[in-house]
Design a protein around this motif. Sequence first.
Motif, PDB file in Angstrom:
ATOM      1  N   ALA A 158      25.852 -23.167 -53.675  1.00 26.75           N
ATOM      2  CA  ALA A 158      26.349 -23.959 -52.538  1.00 26.75           C
ATOM      3  C   ALA A 158      25.601 -25.281 -52.446  1.00 26.75           C
ATOM      4  O   ALA A 158      26.210 -26.326 -52.174  1.00 26.75           O
ATOM      5  CB  ALA A 158      26.202 -23.161 -51.243  1.00 26.75           C
ATOM      6  N   THR A 159      24.305 -25.254 -52.664  1.00 25.38           N
ATOM      7  CA  THR A 159      23.501 -26.473 -52.637  1.00 25.38           C
ATOM      8  C   THR A 159      23.976 -27.446 -53.716  1.00 25.38           C
ATOM      9  O   THR A 159      24.085 -28.653 -53.463  1.00 25.38           O
ATOM     10  CB  THR A 159      22.006 -26.141 -52.825  1.00 25.38           C
ATOM     11  N   MET A 160      24.287 -26.921 -54.880  1.00 21.51           N
ATOM     12  CA  MET A 160      24.787 -27.782 -55.956  1.00 21.51           C
ATOM     13  C   MET A 160      26.133 -28.409 -55.565  1.00 21.51           C
ATOM     14  O   MET A 160      26.347 -29.598 -55.796  1.00 21.51           O
ATOM     15  CB  MET A 160      24.911 -26.996 -57.260  1.00 21.51           C
ATOM     16  N   PHE A 161      27.010 -27.627 -54.952  1.00 22.85           N
ATOM     17  CA  PHE A 161      28.286 -28.162 -54.498  1.00 22.85           C
ATOM     18  C   PHE A 161      28.057 -29.273 -53.477  1.00 22.85           C
ATOM     19  O   PHE A 161      28.672 -30.337 -53.545  1.00 22.85           O
ATOM     20  CB  PHE A 161      29.147 -27.059 -53.852  1.00 22.85           C
ATOM     21  N   PHE A 162      27.171 -29.012 -52.515  1.00 19.81           N
ATOM     22  CA  PHE A 162      26.882 -29.994 -51.469  1.00 19.81           C
ATOM     23  C   PHE A 162      26.346 -31.287 -52.068  1.00 19.81           C
ATOM     24  O   PHE A 162      26.818 -32.376 -51.753  1.00 19.81           O
ATOM     25  CB  PHE A 162      25.903 -29.405 -50.453  1.00 19.81           C
ATOM     26  N   GLU A 163      25.361 -31.159 -52.950  1.00 18.40           N
ATOM     27  CA  GLU A 163      24.734 -32.333 -53.561  1.00 18.40           C
ATOM     28  C   GLU A 163      25.683 -33.084 -54.493  1.00 18.40           C
ATOM     29  O   GLU A 163      25.533 -34.281 -54.688  1.00 18.40           O
ATOM     30  CB  GLU A 163      23.456 -31.925 -54.295  1.00 18.40           C
ATOM     31  N   ALA A 164      26.688 -32.382 -55.016  1.00 20.80           N
ATOM     32  CA  ALA A 164      27.670 -33.015 -55.888  1.00 20.80           C
ATOM     33  C   ALA A 164      28.796 -33.672 -55.096  1.00 20.80           C
ATOM     34  O   ALA A 164      29.719 -34.229 -55.673  1.00 20.80           O
ATOM     35  CB  ALA A 164      28.243 -31.986 -56.857  1.00 20.80           C
ATOM     36  N   GLY A 165      28.710 -33.610 -53.762  1.00 21.25           N
ATOM     37  CA  GLY A 165      29.708 -34.268 -52.933  1.00 21.25           C
ATOM     38  C   GLY A 165      30.900 -33.399 -52.580  1.00 21.25           C
ATOM     39  O   GLY A 165      31.964 -33.921 -52.239  1.00 21.25           O
ATOM     40  N   ASP A 166      30.736 -32.069 -52.656  1.00 27.47           N
ATOM     41  CA  ASP A 166      31.816 -31.153 -52.290  1.00 27.47           C
ATOM     42  C   ASP A 166      31.370 -30.276 -51.119  1.00 27.47           C
ATOM     43  O   ASP A 166      31.076 -29.098 -51.291  1.00 27.47           O
ATOM     44  CB  ASP A 166      32.211 -30.289 -53.495  1.00 27.47           C
ATOM     45  N   PRO A 167      31.308 -30.866 -49.906  1.00 29.37           N
ATOM     46  CA  PRO A 167      30.843 -30.075 -48.767  1.00 29.37           C
ATOM     47  C   PRO A 167      31.790 -28.936 -48.388  1.00 29.37           C
ATOM     48  O   PRO A 167      31.338 -27.901 -47.897  1.00 29.37           O
ATOM     49  CB  PRO A 167      30.725 -31.101 -47.643  1.00 29.37           C
ATOM     50  N   THR A 168      33.075 -29.089 -48.654  1.00 25.87           N
ATOM     51  CA  THR A 168      34.020 -28.006 -48.345  1.00 25.87           C
ATOM     52  C   THR A 168      33.765 -26.808 -49.250  1.00 25.87           C
ATOM     53  O   THR A 168      33.756 -25.662 -48.781  1.00 25.87           O
ATOM     54  CB  THR A 168      35.476 -28.508 -48.488  1.00 25.87           C
ATOM     55  N   ALA A 199      30.933 -26.134 -50.666  1.00 21.86           N
ATOM     56  CA  ALA A 199      29.646 -25.586 -50.231  1.00 21.86           C
ATOM     57  C   ALA A 199      29.829 -24.697 -49.010  1.00 21.86           C
ATOM     58  O   ALA A 199      29.263 -23.596 -48.940  1.00 21.86           O
ATOM     59  CB  ALA A 199      28.670 -26.714 -49.928  1.00 21.86           C
ATOM     60  N   ALA A 200      30.626 -25.146 -48.061  1.00 19.32           N
ATOM     61  CA  ALA A 200      30.849 -24.359 -46.843  1.00 19.32           C
ATOM     62  C   ALA A 200      31.476 -23.010 -47.175  1.00 19.32           C
ATOM     63  O   ALA A 200      31.078 -21.982 -46.605  1.00 19.32           O
ATOM     64  CB  ALA A 200      31.727 -25.129 -45.857  1.00 19.32           C
ATOM     65  N   ARG A 201      32.443 -22.987 -48.091  1.00 21.07           N
ATOM     66  CA  ARG A 201      33.080 -21.718 -48.476  1.00 21.07           C
ATOM     67  C   ARG A 201      32.064 -20.737 -49.028  1.00 21.07           C
ATOM     68  O   ARG A 201      32.170 -19.530 -48.798  1.00 21.07           O
ATOM     69  CB  ARG A 201      34.191 -21.963 -49.489  1.00 21.07           C
ATOM     70  N   LEU A 202      31.089 -21.243 -49.767  1.00 22.39           N
ATOM     71  CA  LEU A 202      30.058 -20.368 -50.325  1.00 22.39           C
ATOM     72  C   LEU A 202      29.029 -19.954 -49.275  1.00 22.39           C
ATOM     73  O   LEU A 202      28.480 -18.848 -49.338  1.00 22.39           O
ATOM     74  CB  LEU A 202      29.351 -21.072 -51.486  1.00 22.39           C
ATOM     75  N   LEU A 203      28.768 -20.826 -48.324  1.00 19.32           N
ATOM     76  CA  LEU A 203      27.728 -20.558 -47.326  1.00 19.32           C
ATOM     77  C   LEU A 203      28.192 -19.628 -46.203  1.00 19.32           C
ATOM     78  O   LEU A 203      27.379 -18.895 -45.633  1.00 19.32           O
ATOM     79  CB  LEU A 203      27.230 -21.879 -46.732  1.00 19.32           C
ATOM     80  N   GLU A 204      29.460 -19.661 -45.874  1.00 23.44           N
ATOM     81  CA  GLU A 204      29.960 -18.854 -44.750  1.00 23.44           C
ATOM     82  C   GLU A 204      29.609 -17.368 -44.883  1.00 23.44           C
ATOM     83  O   GLU A 204      29.082 -16.773 -43.942  1.00 23.44           O
ATOM     84  CB  GLU A 204      31.460 -19.059 -44.564  1.00 23.44           C
ATOM     85  N   PRO A 205      29.866 -16.721 -46.053  1.00 22.25           N
ATOM     86  CA  PRO A 205      29.500 -15.307 -46.148  1.00 22.25           C
ATOM     87  C   PRO A 205      27.992 -15.065 -46.126  1.00 22.25           C
ATOM     88  O   PRO A 205      27.533 -14.001 -45.694  1.00 22.25           O
ATOM     89  CB  PRO A 205      30.122 -14.845 -47.463  1.00 22.25           C
ATOM     90  N   ILE A 206      27.218 -16.061 -46.559  1.00 21.11           N
ATOM     91  CA  ILE A 206      25.760 -15.906 -46.523  1.00 21.11           C
ATOM     92  C   ILE A 206      25.281 -15.907 -45.076  1.00 21.11           C
ATOM     93  O   ILE A 206      24.449 -15.085 -44.686  1.00 21.11           O
ATOM     94  CB  ILE A 206      25.054 -17.003 -47.345  1.00 21.11           C
TER      95      ILE A 206
END
Length: 123
Positions: free
Chosen positions: A10-20, A22-29
């Motif tokens: 999720a952090t990699m997605f966020f840092e790569a400019g894909d916050p959506t 990242a959010a999909r991965l973070l929600e279940p966590i």
Amino acid sequence: MDLLAEYRRATMFFEAGDPTGAARLLEPIVEAEPGNSSVRQLLARAYFQSAQLTRAEEQLRELIDRDPSDHYAHHVLGRTLERLNRPVDALRYLRIAAAMYSTNADYTAALHRVEAKVNGGRA
């Protein structure tokens, strides 16, 4: 589910400019570890960056309820409320953040910007 691996992804997605993404991965966590403030903060930031502002507000309020001394959560909640066109509500949180961390130029700039909006253009 390997939560640490998913968080890193999720952090990699966020840092790569894909916050959506990242959010999909973070929600279940966050659902699995509701007390994990680091994951919740990144989820709030992902929501903020992807303009899911009501969701960001919800996560940030939870962070502040758990730790009222979290100046960053206060700041981002203030910015979120500003983006939701609720400057009077935003002002409270921006003032708190700026008071807690008065040397942060971003905090001070956001506070002055919202104060000017609330005061009709006068800071």
